[in-house]
Each structure stands twice: as C-alpha cells, then as structure tokens.
Design a protein around this motif. Structure first.
Motif, PDB file in Angstrom:
ATOM      1  N   TYR A  17       1.322   7.772   4.014  1.00 42.81           N
ATOM      2  CA  TYR A  17       2.350   7.072   3.239  1.00 42.81           C
ATOM      3  C   TYR A  17       1.962   5.631   2.926  1.00 42.81           C
ATOM      4  O   TYR A  17       2.686   4.926   2.238  1.00 42.81           O
ATOM      5  CB  TYR A  17       3.688   7.113   3.998  1.00 42.81           C
ATOM      6  N   GLY A  18       0.825   5.180   3.451  1.00 44.80           N
ATOM      7  CA  GLY A  18       0.396   3.806   3.165  1.00 44.80           C
ATOM      8  C   GLY A  18       1.291   2.760   3.797  1.00 44.80           C
ATOM      9  O   GLY A  18       1.555   1.720   3.201  1.00 44.80           O
ATOM     10  N   VAL A  19       1.772   3.013   5.001  1.00 43.25           N
ATOM     11  CA  VAL A  19       2.638   2.031   5.672  1.00 43.25           C
ATOM     12  C   VAL A  19       1.996   1.560   6.976  1.00 43.25           C
ATOM     13  O   VAL A  19       2.679   1.264   7.953  1.00 43.25           O
ATOM     14  CB  VAL A  19       4.059   2.598   5.944  1.00 43.25           C
ATOM     15  N   GLU A  20       0.665   1.454   6.927  1.00 46.37           N
ATOM     16  CA  GLU A  20      -0.067   1.090   8.138  1.00 46.37           C
ATOM     17  C   GLU A  20      -0.144  -0.433   8.280  1.00 46.37           C
ATOM     18  O   GLU A  20      -0.445  -1.142   7.327  1.00 46.37           O
ATOM     19  CB  GLU A  20      -1.484   1.663   8.013  1.00 46.37           C
ATOM     20  N   HIS A  21       0.123  -0.915   9.454  1.00 45.52           N
ATOM     21  CA  HIS A  21       0.023  -2.356   9.745  1.00 45.52           C
ATOM     22  C   HIS A  21      -1.047  -2.530  10.822  1.00 45.52           C
ATOM     23  O   HIS A  21      -0.810  -2.246  11.993  1.00 45.52           O
ATOM     24  CB  HIS A  21       1.383  -2.886  10.231  1.00 45.52           C
ATOM     25  N   ARG A  44       2.494   4.552  -0.683  1.00 50.52           N
ATOM     26  CA  ARG A  44       1.989   5.573  -1.610  1.00 50.52           C
ATOM     27  C   ARG A  44       3.087   6.330  -2.332  1.00 50.52           C
ATOM     28  O   ARG A  44       2.790   7.237  -3.098  1.00 50.52           O
ATOM     29  CB  ARG A  44       1.142   6.586  -0.828  1.00 50.52           C
ATOM     30  N   MET A  46       0.275   0.016  13.769  1.00 48.75           N
ATOM     31  CA  MET A  46       1.557   0.715  13.786  1.00 48.75           C
ATOM     32  C   MET A  46       2.141   0.736  12.379  1.00 48.75           C
ATOM     33  O   MET A  46       1.509   0.252  11.437  1.00 48.75           O
ATOM     34  CB  MET A  46       2.503   0.013  14.756  1.00 48.75           C
ATOM     35  N   ALA A  47       3.350   1.311  12.253  1.00 46.12           N
ATOM     36  CA  ALA A  47       3.956   1.425  10.924  1.00 46.12           C
ATOM     37  C   ALA A  47       4.642   0.123  10.527  1.00 46.12           C
ATOM     38  O   ALA A  47       5.178  -0.581  11.369  1.00 46.12           O
ATOM     39  CB  ALA A  47       4.966   2.564  10.923  1.00 46.12           C
ATOM     40  N   ILE A  48       4.617  -0.166   9.235  1.00 46.99           N
ATOM     41  CA  ILE A  48       5.442  -1.236   8.686  1.00 46.99           C
ATOM     42  C   ILE A  48       6.862  -0.669   8.594  1.00 46.99           C
ATOM     43  O   ILE A  48       7.042   0.437   8.069  1.00 46.99           O
ATOM     44  CB  ILE A  48       4.962  -1.610   7.265  1.00 46.99           C
ATOM     45  N   ASP A  62       0.812  -1.217   0.000  1.00 45.23           N
ATOM     46  CA  ASP A  62       0.000   0.000   0.000  1.00 45.23           C
ATOM     47  C   ASP A  62       0.846   1.267   0.000  1.00 45.23           C
ATOM     48  O   ASP A  62       0.306   2.365   0.114  1.00 45.23           O
ATOM     49  CB  ASP A  62      -0.922   0.026   1.234  1.00 45.23           C
ATOM     50  N   ARG A 105      -0.626   6.662   7.687  1.00 45.04           N
ATOM     51  CA  ARG A 105      -1.676   6.377   6.705  1.00 45.04           C
ATOM     52  C   ARG A 105      -1.416   7.110   5.397  1.00 45.04           C
ATOM     53  O   ARG A 105      -1.647   6.569   4.321  1.00 45.04           O
ATOM     54  CB  ARG A 105      -3.041   6.768   7.265  1.00 45.04           C
TER      55      ARG A 105
END
Lengths: 133, 123
Positions: B48-52, A94, B79-81, A92, B46
């Motif tokens: 950056y799309g790095v949500e786990h 971005r 949390m962040a990936i 995901d 969110r």
C-alpha cells in the motif's frame, strides 16, 4: 539554610517531568496539540534552569545538583529530539479514492487468516497503525 | 467511536507490523474489540506504500505505569504511516486520510464526517 543551586535543579526537574506527564497523558487519546509550543517552551526553560543550577553550584558541584540538573536536561533534550522525529514520509500511497482495495492476505491476532475478499458486502474502515508499544 | 460507526454499519480492521502474538497481547491489554491484522514482514504495508523507514518507537523495556504504557528507550523500526481507508461494500475506497505528523491521527470527528458523507445510516 536554602541552597539556590539545589532549588534551581529541583525546579528544573519538576518542570521537565510535569511537562512530560502533561504531554504524554494526552497521547493515548490522540489529543496532543499539533504545535506543542507550551511544552517546547517549558522544556527549554527546564534546560536553562538546569544550566543555571550548575553555574550557581560552582566547582566542585557536589552530587545532588548534577544528578537533578543532569536528569532534567536529559529528559528535556529527549523530548525536544522526539518532536524532531514526528514527520512521516507521505506521498508513496499506492491507492486513491475510487480505487479498489489491493487484495492481500494477513493473519488475524487470533491466528486465523484474513483475506480482503471478506470486505465485500461490508463497510470497513481499514486502518494502518504503528503497532502497540 | 464504535457505536457511531455501527450506526453506519462500518467495522474497523486495523493492520500493523506487530506479530500475531504482539497483536493478541495488544488486544488483551487494551480490551480491543476491533479486528487486528499482523504484518510483521511489512508485506501489506509495502504493497500500500505506507512504509515509514526508521520511525522512532518506544518498545525497549516497556512497562505500564498508572495504566499508561511506557518504555525506557527509543529505537528505530520500520512501521506503517498512520493511514485510514474507508471501503464500501464493493471494495472501493471512498475516503483516504494519512498523517504527515505521526503524533496526529484521524480525529474521531473527521472519520465520522467522512463516514456520514460516504454512507447512509443502516436500519
């Protein structure tokens, strides 16, 4: 007099504990193996030893053997379960190489605000991490 | 890794879902010198799309044993990936590294290789 059930239960707990310590002491340096085959095998062996100790103990098993074998089984199972949780849902993201950073504001740990404009003119390694524990 | 990155004029900025207070405590506990950013509402994570979602975390009843931070019980948190972005002076991303196994992070060697490929040493 040696009691084989107690010896098995103790061995099981020692094996499981040693594997935990050996694995997790490598976590802070980010040095854990990608495929922890040895740790999985050792935890599996710990589970088998714990079960064996309970079988040998018979019924009623007393207190020491169930406590030792039960603890070993619990920690071994927790270790194996944790490994099943390791995958992260990638895909995901971005941004890609060549993109500009997405502008954002976030507070520093000092409380002062940070804005991505501060990155201009500087080389930065921007890291997303899971947080402290 | 700090001195190696400094040779290339690269500084580290690290962001997590920790609150400002937790990030400050983390810096103090581990003697960190890099910049820590707090994103407790997961706004940037969110973006950056790095949500786990529901990642396992050990923070309930945390304590320190022989200098190792440990905790009693696992819990689930968002949390962040773990993700690394190398950004140049123009704000352009030059390298992206993301893990599909949270136990494994960008190794020091891989980061330095990427830095050396993107930038010339300074001075």
């Amino acid at each position: 007099m040696t009691r084989p059930d107690l010896a098995l239960a103790t061995l099981s707990l020692l094996l499981v504990t040693a594997t935990w310590v050996n694995y997790f002491r490598r976590v802070p340096s980010g040095n854990v193996p990608a495929r922890p085959v040895g740790s999985i095998a050792a935890q599996g062996a710990g589970l088998v030893l714990a079960a064996l100790a309970l079988v040998v103990a018979g019924f009623p098993p007393g207190v020491a053997v169930p406590v030792l074998a039960g603890s070993a089984a619990l920690f071994a199972a927790l270790f194996l379960w944790l490994l099943t949780q390791r995958a992260t849902p990638v895909g995901d993201l971005r941004v890609a190489v060549g993109d500009r950073v997405l502008a954002f504001t976030a507070p520093r740990d000092t409380g002062a605000a940070f804005h991505t404009d501060e990155l201009l003119g500087k080389r930065t390694l921007l890291k997303f991490f899971r947080g402290s524990w | 890794m700090g001195p190696d990155l400094a040779r290339y004029g690269v500084r580290v900025v690290a962001l997590s879902k920790d609150s400002v207070q937790a990030a400050a405590a983390h810096r103090q506990r581990d003697g960190l010198t890099l910049g820590l950013l707090a994103d407790p509402e997961l706004k940037v994570i969110r973006q950056y799309g790095v949500e786990h979602h529901k990642a396992v975390e050990f923070s309930t009843g945390s304590f320190t044993l022989f200098g190792m931070p440990l905790a009693l019980l696992p819990s689930f948190k968002t949390m962040a990936i773990p993700t690394s972005l190398l950004v140049d002076e123009q704000g352009v991303i030059r390298w992206v590294d993301q893990t599909d196994d949270y136990r494994l992070r960008s190794s020091e060697a891989r980061v330095l290789e990427a830095v050396a490929a993107a930038f010339d040493p300074v001075g």
